[in-house]
Motif scaffolding. Structure first.
Motif, PDB file in Angstrom:
ATOM      1  N   ASP A 156      44.012  20.370 -17.672  1.00  0.00           N
ATOM      2  CA  ASP A 156      44.399  21.668 -17.156  1.00  0.00           C
ATOM      3  C   ASP A 156      43.300  22.653 -17.865  1.00  0.00           C
ATOM      4  O   ASP A 156      44.193  23.444 -18.477  1.00  0.00           O
ATOM      5  N   GLY A 186      43.274  17.964 -12.941  1.00  0.00           N
ATOM      6  CA  GLY A 186      43.090  16.364 -12.786  1.00  0.00           C
ATOM      7  C   GLY A 186      43.636  15.777 -13.984  1.00  0.00           C
ATOM      8  O   GLY A 186      44.393  16.105 -14.785  1.00  0.00           O
ATOM      9  N   ARG A 221      34.316  13.359 -11.479  1.00  0.00           N
ATOM     10  CA  ARG A 221      33.426  13.683 -12.510  1.00  0.00           C
ATOM     11  C   ARG A 221      33.351  12.804 -13.669  1.00  0.00           C
ATOM     12  O   ARG A 221      34.139  11.941 -13.917  1.00  0.00           O
ATOM     13  N   PHE A 226      35.391  21.467 -19.248  1.00  0.00           N
ATOM     14  CA  PHE A 226      35.123  21.052 -18.037  1.00  0.00           C
ATOM     15  C   PHE A 226      33.685  20.569 -17.637  1.00  0.00           C
ATOM     16  O   PHE A 226      33.411  20.148 -17.198  1.00  0.00           O
ATOM     17  N   TYR A 230      31.721  17.507 -17.782  1.00  0.00           N
ATOM     18  CA  TYR A 230      31.904  16.474 -16.797  1.00  0.00           C
ATOM     19  C   TYR A 230      31.195  16.806 -15.610  1.00  0.00           C
ATOM     20  O   TYR A 230      31.133  17.902 -14.966  1.00  0.00           O
ATOM     21  N   LYS A 285      29.640  16.192 -11.692  1.00  0.00           N
ATOM     22  CA  LYS A 285      30.476  15.797 -10.362  1.00  0.00           C
ATOM     23  C   LYS A 285      29.386  14.587  -9.884  1.00  0.00           C
ATOM     24  O   LYS A 285      28.265  14.825  -9.924  1.00  0.00           O
ATOM     25  N   LEU A 287      36.476  11.897 -14.806  1.00  0.00           N
ATOM     26  CA  LEU A 287      37.652  12.720 -14.681  1.00  0.00           C
ATOM     27  C   LEU A 287      37.941  12.881 -13.174  1.00  0.00           C
ATOM     28  O   LEU A 287      37.066  13.125 -12.359  1.00  0.00           O
ATOM     29  N   TRP A 335      39.433  14.805 -10.427  1.00  0.00           N
ATOM     30  CA  TRP A 335      39.547  16.583 -10.399  1.00  0.00           C
ATOM     31  C   TRP A 335      39.909  16.844  -9.020  1.00  0.00           C
ATOM     32  O   TRP A 335      39.500  16.644  -8.132  1.00  0.00           O
ATOM     33  N   THR A 368      40.955  19.499  -5.975  1.00  0.00           N
ATOM     34  CA  THR A 368      40.225  20.651  -5.378  1.00  0.00           C
ATOM     35  C   THR A 368      41.107  21.447  -4.481  1.00  0.00           C
ATOM     36  O   THR A 368      41.324  22.490  -4.529  1.00  0.00           O
TER      37      THR A 368
END
Length: 565
Positions: A430, A472, A499, A512, A515, A517, A540, A542, A544
């Motif tokens: 987070d 995530g 990710r 963040f 990582y 996508k 990861l 994640w 959204t």
């Protein structure tokens, strides 16, 4: 503390006192001026056990528009000035947002209680309540900073237009009761829960303002706080169904019940009221342990009220009504009547004759030319087709040999079936929030049990209440290896991204931006397959967008995650 939009907290009690700012009829809630002349909140109108403790009234601090607190909060407009304290609409110049501020002298008899109530309310962090953002004692002042919701509407304003629809009233009592049950589990009570303290946001969610703080500002206490708040919820539901206040006194712009008839059920006040909601309001409006409902036991705590709501059949929203569009009428120009005289009524319309075929010399010549072109095209097409067939016959042997060789190679190079990859570690991630999101439950995403899940906190909208872009869990595969796909199972349709950290990362990335996508999707079971070969150790998952829950809030529940080659 959470950075959210802001809302004023109604703390005026105009049953006997007059506001020093325009007789309180300029008091505002969420930026909308309200006439509070009948905003009574004494024991008789409120119908609860709240009592006001006597105390020395300190003189209100001399403040004015433009005054700054902590070199940050600029006071803009006085909302309430009463009983030694004042409430303001202000601007947080540091974060450039509107906030609400309560200010009272540090030597006020209730200053300690207000600070304690504000700090306790801020620790709850439940998005169903208007959040306390700051509580400070500075120099000779004590002030509490809270959210300001300019797009929210008070229940008082909604009821001025008429009673709520059954589905809206059901959502109101469901969300308010579940929120107050959560507050009481943390030892917090409201004690001034009335139509001015309940707001409906533009998203349709109901918000409660003034938890613990309103009562502390007014010196109100109760020996039975759970029962007091439960009866107040019953009064809110009663008012939402009938547009009447369930006591003899008029209050909050609502007419009270006729005198000397006692408390009567909502479906006896107005025709067509949902019977289940009518009985529910009577069960919550408990008086000395009794209730006007003859069939069910009274609800004396928010938990009991939540249980009673859960036992009711769910009330669905009304079906949208569609009107049949009128038959399309073309214009006179489109209908071919432009420039023609209007026909006489009853006269028949002559049907125009089709144009004659080409009979002139030019027409005959044109037909011969078209026929010649068609014959030439057919001849050319036939010659090309024959040539192509001859070429195909010569290459058929080569093609068969090539196909045989290719078929043999395919038989020799069968793809390997996907193999599961063990997940050696998983934890929450987070980075744009408080750094933690239910860390004790993250192991449930890899336990193989579809009935267990890791879930996020509650949020006010699908985009995390506009507080952050997402959150995530990070999966540690134990070593760098090739990843084919990741399958994620949710409870409720959820949007998710996959990710991955680069394969040359020695240690787990903590930011963040490290990582990248590689895939995305949404649904209850999402397969995330990278478009290119992926080799990594750290993945990861994640989130959204969050799904809507039955209580009107948004949260995600991840039941299972599987990684395969």
């Amino acid at each position: 503390m959470a950075e959210r939009s802001t809302a004023a907290v109604d703390v005026a009690d105009n049953s006997g006192d007059k506001s020093l700012t325009a007789e309180a009829d300029q008091s505002t809630a969420d930026g909308v001026a309200q006439n509070r002349e009948r905003d009574t909140d004494n024991d008789e109108a409120q119908g609860n056990a709240g009592t006001e403790r006597p105390g020395r009234k300190a003189s209100p601090p001399e403040l004015h528009s433009g005054h700054k607190l902590a070199r940050r909060y600029r006071l803009e407009e006085c909302v309430t000035r009463l009983d030694g304290f004042s409430s303001w609409r202000a601007v947080d110049e540091k974060l450039r947002r509107a906030v609400g501020v309560h200010v009272l002298p540090a030597d006020h008899s209730r200053a300690r209680a207000v600070l304690a109530a504000a700090r306790s309310s801020a620790l709850l962090g439940d998005p169903r309540f208007v959040q306390v953002l700051d509580a400070v004692e500075e120099n000779d002042l004590v002030y509490v900073v809270h959210e300001w919701l300019p797009d929210a509407v008070e229940l008082t304003t909604l009821l001025s237009a008429g009673p709520l629809e059954p589905h809206d009233a059901y959502q109101l009592v469901s969300q308010v009761a579940s929120a107050m049950a959560a507050a009481h589990r943390e030892g917090l009570a409201h004690l001034r829960l009335n139509p001015n303290a309940v707001l409906r946001a533009s998203t349709g969610q109901w918000r409660i303002r003034g938890l613990a703080v309103n009562a502390a500002l007014r010196g109100i206490s109760s020996d039975t706080p759970q029962r007091t708040d439960t009866e107040a919820i019953g009064a809110l539901l009663y008012a939402a169904l009938t547009q009447r206040w369930p006591y003899e006194n008029d209050a909050y712009g609502l007419t009270g019940l006729p005198k000397d008839i006692g408390l009567i059920a909502p479906d006896q006040v107005r025709a067509g009221i949902h019977r289940g909601l009518s009985e529910l309001s009577m069960r919550a409006l408990a008086n000395d342990g009794a209730t006007a409902s003859r069939h069910e036991s009274p609800c004396t705590t928010p938990e009991e009220l939540v249980k009673a709501i859960g036992e009711m059949p769910r009330i669905r929203p009304p079906e949208p009504s569609f009107t049949t569009p009128p038959e399309y009428q073309g214009t006179s120009y489109q209908q071919g009547t432009y420039g023609r005289p209007a026909p006489h009524p009853g006269a028949g319309q002559p049907v125009p004759a089709p144009p004659p075929a080409l009979q002139s010399r030019t027409g005959k010549a044109l037909k011969w030319a078209v026929s010649a072109l068609l014959i030439a095209a057919l001849g050319l097409g036939s010659w090309q087709l024959a040539d192509a067939l001859m070429d195909q016959g010569g290459n058929s042997t080569k093609d068969s040999q090539t196909q045989t060789q290719d078929g043999g190679n395919k038989n020799k190079q069968q793809p390997k079936p996907a193999q599961p990859i063990a997940i050696s570690g998983v934890h929450d991630f987070d980075p744009f929030g408080d750094g933690s999101e239910k860390p004790s439950d993250t192991g449930k995403v890899t336990d193989g049990d579809p009935n267990s899940y890791w879930q996020t906190d509650y949020y006010t909208s699908a985009d995390f209440g506009r507080l952050k872009s997402g959150l995530g869990v990070i999966l540690d595969l134990g070593k760098v290896q090739q990843v084919g796909k990741v399958t994620v199972s949710f409870v409720g349709s959820t949007s998710v991204e996959l990710r991955a950290a680069s394969g040359d990362q020695g240690a787990e990335p903590t930011s963040f931006g490290r990582y990248a996508k590689v895939a995305s999707g949404s649904g209850t079971s999402v397969t995330l397959k990278p478009a290119r070969p992926l080799t990594t150790r750290y993945l990861l998952v994640w989130l959204t967008k969050l799904p809507l829950q039955t209580d009107g809030t948004y949260r995600a529940r991840v039941a299972d995650i599987k990684v395969t080659t």
